[in-house]
Write a protein that holds these residues in place. Structure first.
Motif, PDB file in Angstrom:
ATOM      1  N   LEU A  77       0.817  -1.223   0.000  1.00 49.47           N
ATOM      2  CA  LEU A  77       0.000   0.000   0.000  1.00 49.47           C
ATOM      3  C   LEU A  77       0.849   1.272   0.000  1.00 49.47           C
ATOM      4  O   LEU A  77       0.362   2.352   0.335  1.00 49.47           O
ATOM      5  CB  LEU A  77      -0.942  -0.022   1.201  1.00 49.47           C
ATOM      6  N   SER A  78       2.103   1.136  -0.398  1.00 54.68           N
ATOM      7  CA  SER A  78       2.939   2.328  -0.527  1.00 54.68           C
ATOM      8  C   SER A  78       2.420   3.170  -1.686  1.00 54.68           C
ATOM      9  O   SER A  78       1.776   2.652  -2.611  1.00 54.68           O
ATOM     10  CB  SER A  78       4.392   1.926  -0.796  1.00 54.68           C
ATOM     11  N   PRO A  79       2.675   4.491  -1.673  1.00 59.00           N
ATOM     12  CA  PRO A  79       2.199   5.353  -2.763  1.00 59.00           C
ATOM     13  C   PRO A  79       2.656   4.872  -4.138  1.00 59.00           C
ATOM     14  O   PRO A  79       1.888   4.924  -5.107  1.00 59.00           O
ATOM     15  CB  PRO A  79       2.808   6.717  -2.406  1.00 59.00           C
ATOM     16  N   GLU A  80       3.882   4.377  -4.236  1.00 63.00           N
ATOM     17  CA  GLU A  80       4.403   3.923  -5.526  1.00 63.00           C
ATOM     18  C   GLU A  80       3.637   2.683  -6.012  1.00 63.00           C
ATOM     19  O   GLU A  80       3.264   2.591  -7.188  1.00 63.00           O
ATOM     20  CB  GLU A  80       5.900   3.579  -5.410  1.00 63.00           C
ATOM     21  N   THR A  85      -0.513   0.061  -9.414  1.00 67.29           N
ATOM     22  CA  THR A  85      -1.700  -0.793  -9.480  1.00 67.29           C
ATOM     23  C   THR A  85      -2.820  -0.116 -10.257  1.00 67.29           C
ATOM     24  O   THR A  85      -3.462  -0.730 -11.124  1.00 67.29           O
ATOM     25  CB  THR A  85      -2.191  -1.144  -8.056  1.00 67.29           C
ATOM     26  N   VAL A  86      -3.058   1.147  -9.956  1.00 71.14           N
ATOM     27  CA  VAL A  86      -4.113   1.892 -10.663  1.00 71.14           C
ATOM     28  C   VAL A  86      -3.761   2.023 -12.142  1.00 71.14           C
ATOM     29  O   VAL A  86      -4.620   1.832 -13.026  1.00 71.14           O
ATOM     30  CB  VAL A  86      -4.320   3.270 -10.014  1.00 71.14           C
ATOM     31  N   GLU A  87      -2.513   2.335 -12.438  1.00 67.20           N
ATOM     32  CA  GLU A  87      -2.079   2.484 -13.838  1.00 67.20           C
ATOM     33  C   GLU A  87      -2.286   1.187 -14.615  1.00 67.20           C
ATOM     34  O   GLU A  87      -2.730   1.202 -15.768  1.00 67.20           O
ATOM     35  CB  GLU A  87      -0.608   2.905 -13.896  1.00 67.20           C
ATOM     36  N   LYS A  88      -1.962   0.048 -13.981  1.00 63.95           N
ATOM     37  CA  LYS A  88      -2.130  -1.243 -14.648  1.00 63.95           C
ATOM     38  C   LYS A  88      -3.603  -1.545 -14.905  1.00 63.95           C
ATOM     39  O   LYS A  88      -3.968  -2.074 -15.966  1.00 63.95           O
ATOM     40  CB  LYS A  88      -1.515  -2.363 -13.802  1.00 63.95           C
ATOM     41  N   ALA A  89      -4.462  -1.200 -13.950  1.00 65.00           N
ATOM     42  CA  ALA A  89      -5.896  -1.435 -14.128  1.00 65.00           C
ATOM     43  C   ALA A  89      -6.434  -0.621 -15.305  1.00 65.00           C
ATOM     44  O   ALA A  89      -7.204  -1.129 -16.135  1.00 65.00           O
ATOM     45  CB  ALA A  89      -6.651  -1.081 -12.844  1.00 65.00           C
ATOM     46  N   VAL A  90      -6.007   0.647 -15.401  1.00 65.44           N
ATOM     47  CA  VAL A  90      -6.445   1.509 -16.507  1.00 65.44           C
ATOM     48  C   VAL A  90      -5.906   0.979 -17.834  1.00 65.44           C
ATOM     49  O   VAL A  90      -6.618   0.936 -18.849  1.00 65.44           O
ATOM     50  CB  VAL A  90      -6.001   2.969 -16.272  1.00 65.44           C
ATOM     51  N   GLU A  91      -4.670   0.542 -17.812  1.00 64.20           N
ATOM     52  CA  GLU A  91      -4.058   0.006 -19.032  1.00 64.20           C
ATOM     53  C   GLU A  91      -4.795  -1.253 -19.500  1.00 64.20           C
ATOM     54  O   GLU A  91      -5.077  -1.418 -20.694  1.00 64.20           O
ATOM     55  CB  GLU A  91      -2.586  -0.333 -18.756  1.00 64.20           C
ATOM     56  N   ILE A  92      -5.131  -2.134 -18.552  1.00 61.67           N
ATOM     57  CA  ILE A  92      -5.876  -3.349 -18.895  1.00 61.67           C
ATOM     58  C   ILE A  92      -7.226  -3.000 -19.505  1.00 61.67           C
ATOM     59  O   ILE A  92      -7.665  -3.599 -20.491  1.00 61.67           O
ATOM     60  CB  ILE A  92      -6.047  -4.238 -17.645  1.00 61.67           C
ATOM     61  N   ALA A  93      -7.893  -2.012 -18.910  1.00 59.88           N
ATOM     62  CA  ALA A  93      -9.217  -1.611 -19.393  1.00 59.88           C
ATOM     63  C   ALA A  93      -9.183  -1.188 -20.853  1.00 59.88           C
ATOM     64  O   ALA A  93     -10.110  -1.473 -21.624  1.00 59.88           O
ATOM     65  CB  ALA A  93      -9.773  -0.491 -18.521  1.00 59.88           C
ATOM     66  N   LYS A  94      -8.124  -0.522 -21.249  1.00 56.11           N
ATOM     67  CA  LYS A  94      -8.041  -0.013 -22.628  1.00 56.11           C
ATOM     68  C   LYS A  94      -7.940  -1.144 -23.651  1.00 56.11           C
ATOM     69  O   LYS A  94      -8.217  -0.950 -24.831  1.00 56.11           O
ATOM     70  CB  LYS A  94      -6.848   0.928 -22.749  1.00 56.11           C
ATOM     71  N   TYR A  95      -7.540  -2.345 -23.197  1.00 54.40           N
ATOM     72  CA  TYR A  95      -7.369  -3.465 -24.120  1.00 54.40           C
ATOM     73  C   TYR A  95      -8.487  -4.500 -24.054  1.00 54.40           C
ATOM     74  O   TYR A  95      -8.475  -5.479 -24.793  1.00 54.40           O
ATOM     75  CB  TYR A  95      -6.029  -4.160 -23.857  1.00 54.40           C
ATOM     76  N   THR A  96      -9.448  -4.296 -23.163  1.00 55.00           N
ATOM     77  CA  THR A  96     -10.542  -5.270 -23.059  1.00 55.00           C
ATOM     78  C   THR A  96     -11.691  -4.871 -23.985  1.00 55.00           C
ATOM     79  O   THR A  96     -11.780  -3.737 -24.465  1.00 55.00           O
ATOM     80  CB  THR A  96     -11.077  -5.349 -21.617  1.00 55.00           C
ATOM     81  N   ASN A  97     -12.564  -5.821 -24.238  1.00 57.66           N
ATOM     82  CA  ASN A  97     -13.719  -5.554 -25.096  1.00 57.66           C
ATOM     83  C   ASN A  97     -14.772  -4.760 -24.342  1.00 57.66           C
ATOM     84  O   ASN A  97     -14.899  -4.874 -23.125  1.00 57.66           O
ATOM     85  CB  ASN A  97     -14.337  -6.874 -25.577  1.00 57.66           C
ATOM     86  N   GLU A  98     -15.522  -3.984 -25.080  1.00 58.48           N
ATOM     87  CA  GLU A  98     -16.617  -3.241 -24.468  1.00 58.48           C
ATOM     88  C   GLU A  98     -17.734  -4.203 -24.061  1.00 58.48           C
ATOM     89  O   GLU A  98     -17.994  -5.187 -24.738  1.00 58.48           O
ATOM     90  CB  GLU A  98     -17.165  -2.187 -25.432  1.00 58.48           C
ATOM     91  N   ASP A  99     -18.363  -3.899 -22.949  1.00 61.86           N
ATOM     92  CA  ASP A  99     -19.484  -4.690 -22.448  1.00 61.86           C
ATOM     93  C   ASP A  99     -20.537  -3.702 -21.979  1.00 61.86           C
ATOM     94  O   ASP A  99     -20.321  -2.956 -21.017  1.00 61.86           O
ATOM     95  CB  ASP A  99     -19.020  -5.588 -21.295  1.00 61.86           C
ATOM     96  N   GLU A 100     -21.660  -3.699 -22.651  1.00 63.09           N
ATOM     97  CA  GLU A 100     -22.689  -2.686 -22.346  1.00 63.09           C
ATOM     98  C   GLU A 100     -23.247  -2.807 -20.935  1.00 63.09           C
ATOM     99  O   GLU A 100     -23.852  -1.861 -20.423  1.00 63.09           O
ATOM    100  CB  GLU A 100     -23.828  -2.782 -23.363  1.00 63.09           C
ATOM    101  N   CYS A 101     -23.026  -3.952 -20.286  1.00 63.20           N
ATOM    102  CA  CYS A 101     -23.529  -4.130 -18.921  1.00 63.20           C
ATOM    103  C   CYS A 101     -22.480  -3.834 -17.855  1.00 63.20           C
ATOM    104  O   CYS A 101     -22.773  -3.892 -16.660  1.00 63.20           O
ATOM    105  CB  CYS A 101     -24.056  -5.551 -18.740  1.00 63.20           C
TER     106      CYS A 101
END
Length: 443
Positions: A77-80, A85-101
């Motif tokens: 839980l260090s700031p770094e 962790t947040v950056e990786k989650a955002v990066e993963i999101a950009k490569y996943t398929n859209e899901d309307e739900c």
């Protein structure tokens, strides 16, 4: 209070994660974090076997970039580490398929008031005290009768935790909770016959657990009662599910009316809202805000407020169990069931367990179930079982190596009675359940 300080610290971490997610390009985000301290000790044959201390914590975050989802977690839980962790989650999101739900729960369902449910009753996590409780319990069981020849051990567990959930609709809330349990597992022998059974006690308050000697002696009695078990002939007879295991029947019902099973078309209770699924005297109430309840919670895993609900009213199914995602898939509204159910109370027909035996006449009491032979898609039910054979309302002898079979839809509709002596050590509170008839395969 220490828990309030810890709660505030965790809320700050969750808040930082959510703000960082929006800064990095997420359009919405949710984060959950928990910290748990606990001890687990066990004894075997009156000697210490294991001593464990846990101090776990971690944060999980799910981010949404439009209808695309990415998630990540970290125990650092260090700031770094949080930033990465947040950056990786955002990066993963950009490569996943859209899901309307996909997406966080709609704001209208988010909890805005957090009721105090009296779930936190901390004590010092004292390993020596835990060892003493385990050994006392096991000793009482081993000394109860000369036929108790061995032990699979006694164990004591104590856990103190804090849970926080937040999302970008504005909720950032949490609560502390405690849970304690003591159990004992014994082995009895009479000639070549060996049997095993157990007893346990669990609760939010350590001082309200059953005393160790009671747990040990109860384990001994349960184990001794299994000696002399016989096989029985194949027959179709009434079956009484003892209250210790009867909650499992309603657990299958939970699976069948859960959104995930329904939107995948993999439940025998598809399109069953408003239809009769139990006898007309049976009602199931959900009470998420019971004080000190083992399954109480002010909100679910998506921050959706929990509310009292009548799941089954006079035998008729009133609600499915929905998360935000399953609700959107089914074009319905979420009702606070991300993460499971919250204190189900099944009504009874008022009989004592002895009166249920009289009502059954001749048949089978099931006290133990084995195997996974339950098909939620079509309701077929077939499991290994052990218990007691009953004639004229009187227990005759223990039985084992049998299989009971039926179909859940028929079993639910053919419940004749539910006992008034209720099992309360879980999320489903019910008495023993008498089913009119099931196929029992024996010798």
């Amino acid at each position: 209070m220490e828990s309030e300080k810890q709660l505030a610290e965790i809320q700050n971490v969750v808040d930082d994660a959510l703000r960082l997610a929006l800064k990095k390009g997420a359009t919405a985000a949710e984060a959950s974090m928990s910290k748990v301290q606990g001890i687990a000790v066990s004894s075997r044959m009156k000697e210490v076997e294991t001593v464990e201390f846990t101090n776990d914590g971690g944060l999980g975050i799910a981010v949404f970039v439009g209808q695309k989802k990415g998630s990540a977690s970290t125990a650092d839980l260090s700031p770094e580490a949080l930033k990465l962790t947040v950056e990786k989650a955002v990066e993963i999101a950009k490569y996943t398929n859209e899901d309307e739900c996909a997406g966080i729960a709609d704001k209208e369902f988010i909890a805005t008031e957090i009721p105090e449910l009296d779930l936190y009753h901390p004590i010092e996590l004292d390993t020596q005290a835990g060892i003493k409780l385990a050994i006392e319990s096991e000793t009482a069981g081993l000394d109860y009768d000369s036929k108790i020849v061995n032990s699979d051990g006694a164990s004591y567990n104590a856990n103190l935790g804090v849970r926080v959930y937040g999302n970008t609709h504005g909720i950032n809330a949490g609560y502390a909770s405690s849970r304690y349990n003591l159990s004992c597992v014994l082995i009895a022998q009479d000639g070549d016959d060996m049997q095993r059974n157990y007893a346990y006690t669990i609760g939010r308050e350590a001082h309200k657990l059953d005393v160790p000697t009671i747990v040990g002696k109860e384990a001994a009695k349960e184990t001794l009662s299994r000696l002399g078990a016989q096989k029985i002939n194949t027959a179709k007879v009434p079956v009484l599910f003892h209250r210790d295991i009867a909650s499992g029947l309603f657990g299958h019902f939970v699976s069948a009316i859960s959104g995930g099973s329904l939107f995948r078309q993999s439940s025998f209770l598809l399109d069953s809202i408003g239809t009769k699924v139990f006898p007309d005297w049976l009602t199931i109430e959900e009470k998420p805000h019971l004080l000190k309840g083992l399954a109480s919670s002010p909100f679910d895993n998506e921050g959706v407020r929990t509310e009292d609900m009548t799941i089954v009213d006079s035998g008729v199914l009133q609600h499915y169990l929905l998360t935000s995602y399953s609700a959107r898939k089914m074009k319905l509204k979420t009702n606070g069931h991300a993460g499971g159910i919250h204190n189900w109370l099944v009504n009874s027909t008022g009989e004592t367990d002895q009166e249920l035996l009289q009502k059954m006449g001749t048949g089978l009491i099931v006290t133990e179930l084995m195997g996974q032979g339950v098909n939620i898609v079509n309701g077929d039910y077939s499991r290994g079982a052990a218990g007691f054979w009953v004639e004229n309302g009187i227990i005759q002898y223990p039985v084992h190596e049998i299989t009971i079979a039926g179909n859940l839809q028929d079993m639910f509709n053919n419940i004749v009675a539910i006992g008034a002596e209720t099992e309360v050590r879980g999320s489903i509170q019910t008495g023993s359940v008498l089913i009119e008839s099931m196929q029992v395969a024996g010798a």
